[in-house]
Write an enzyme that holds these catalytic residues in place. Structure first.
Site, PDB file in Angstrom:
ATOM      1  N   HIS A   8       0.866  -1.189   0.000  1.00 41.13           N
ATOM      2  CA  HIS A   8       0.000   0.000   0.000  1.00 41.13           C
ATOM      3  C   HIS A   8       0.899   1.234   0.000  1.00 41.13           C
ATOM      4  CE1 HIS A   8      -2.847   2.964   1.685  1.00 41.13           C
ATOM      5  NE2 HIS A   8      -3.824   2.149   1.346  1.00 41.13           N
ATOM      6  N   GLN A  38      -4.776  -5.462   6.831  1.00 46.17           N
ATOM      7  CA  GLN A  38      -5.737  -6.370   6.206  1.00 46.17           C
ATOM      8  C   GLN A  38      -5.744  -7.749   6.854  1.00 46.17           C
ATOM      9  OE1 GLN A  38      -7.932  -5.538   3.894  1.00 46.17           O
ATOM     10  NE2 GLN A  38      -7.180  -3.464   3.619  1.00 46.17           N
TER      11      GLN A  38
END
Length: 346
Positions: free
Chosen positions: A63, A143
């Site tokens: 990310h 996540q």
């Protein structure tokens, strides 16, 4: 009332430590989220230990929040950012990883579960390889924490970060776990408030962990809310949640694979909680718009992972994410709505 709030806030840190099996509550610092945790690390660790000629190692599937802060650190220090490549299936090239980790590696920062591919990375093996070269490891668990059991002591990572809102808690609260040996040795991130033990104009002595890294008035309500969210997830059983979501993922894979022109992105051996896909030549944003009209919510775009998108040769994907509150029937509704997308765009 202040005492009640303080006790509830500190109890939330205890819940977090238990949730990830951290050895000590003092190793849990509340931050605003995973992004702040990583930025905090580039300051307190990076500026103290990283110098010109050193390497910072990340992966292709990170990310932006686990790319940009390290890029800034490299610009400030003269260190080099090294990137672990991935296969077409969306898995790390472990042979390259073993070559990239050297005595120059000062930090390995790796995502636990990809927010685009759903790939569950072999972080325990990565940590073993890094430690063999004397390099610490920071794991981006944003996540992972909501979807699987995270055992810090089993992983043996040096740092682990995740966000409250992804764990069904409030926004603006997150967690940075760090081994005491590192947190004790590193300077504070910010100054003021309860992060001090004593202050004079000549010298300031810093407070014990974790207060040393919690300057100013803490996000008391957020911390308490995160503790309650963790209680809720634990009442369901994180292993049961993971098993149920795996069933949803398997069902979604079968159903979506039958849709003409739909291509699921990546095929990792170990995947969690989501599927990214493209539908023919239809832009992901158009897919999302039509699905929204059917009451189906997905994410569409580059998912704050533009380098990964370039590696995949894509501008954007549509992403369906699954959690314990979803059902197989909702996945079937997604498939029906995708059929309508094909009709709309011919």
């Amino acid at each position: 009332m202040r005492e009640v709030a303080t006790e509830a806030y500190e109890n939330a840190q205890t819940r977090v430590a238990r949730f990830i099996n951290a050895p000590h509550q003092s190793e849990i610092a509340f931050v605003r989220g995973t992004t702040e945790a990583i930025n905090l690390m580039t300051h307190i660790y990076g500026l103290a230990y990283v110098h010109e000629g050193d390497d910072i190692l990340i992966t292709t599937m990170e990310h932006h929040s686990n790319i940009v802060p390290w890029q800034l650190l490299c610009e400030q220090t003269g260190a080099k950012l090294r990137v672990i490549p991935i296969t077409d299936e969306g898995e790390l090239v472990m042979d390259d990883l073993e070559q990239l980790i050297t005595h120059r590696t000062k930090m390995v920062a790796v995502v636990h579960v990809s927010n685009v591919l759903g790939t569950v990375n072999p972080v325990k093996r990565i940590i073993e390889l890094a430690h063999a070269q004397g390099a610490p490891v920071l794991v981006d668990g944003a996540q992972a924490a909501p979807h699987m059991k995270v055992d810090i002591q089993d992983l043996d990572c040096d740092f682990y970060a995740f966000s409250g809102h992804k764990l069904f808690g409030p926004t603006g609260i997150g967690v940075l776990y760090g081994k005491s040996k590192w947190l004790d040795a590193m300077p504070p991130y910010q100054g003021g408030g309860d992060m001090i033990s004593s202050v004079s104009f000549e010298k300031t002595t810093y407070n014990v962990l974790p207060y040393k890294f919690e300057a100013g008035t803490p996000h008391v309500a957020g911390g308490i809310g995160l503790g309650v969210a963790i209680d809720y997830v634990e009442s369901l059983g994180i292993e049961a949640v993971a098993a149920y979501e795996h069933e949803l993922l398997a069902h979604a894979t079968r159903v979506l694979s039958e849709i003409p022109g739909l291509r699921i992105i990546g095929d990792p051996k170990d995947r969690a909680s989501l599927l990214s896909f493209v539908l023919g030549d239809i832009h992901a944003h158009d897919v999302g718009t039509v699905l929204d009209q059917h009451g189906v919510a997905i994410r569409a775009g580059h998912h704050c992972a533009m380098p990964l998108m370039r590696r995949l040769g894509l501008a954007a994907t549509a992403r369906a994410s699954f959690a314990f509150y979803n059902t197989a029937e909702e996945i079937d509704e997604l498939a029906k709505a995708l059929d309508d997308v094909l009709e709309v765009f011919g």
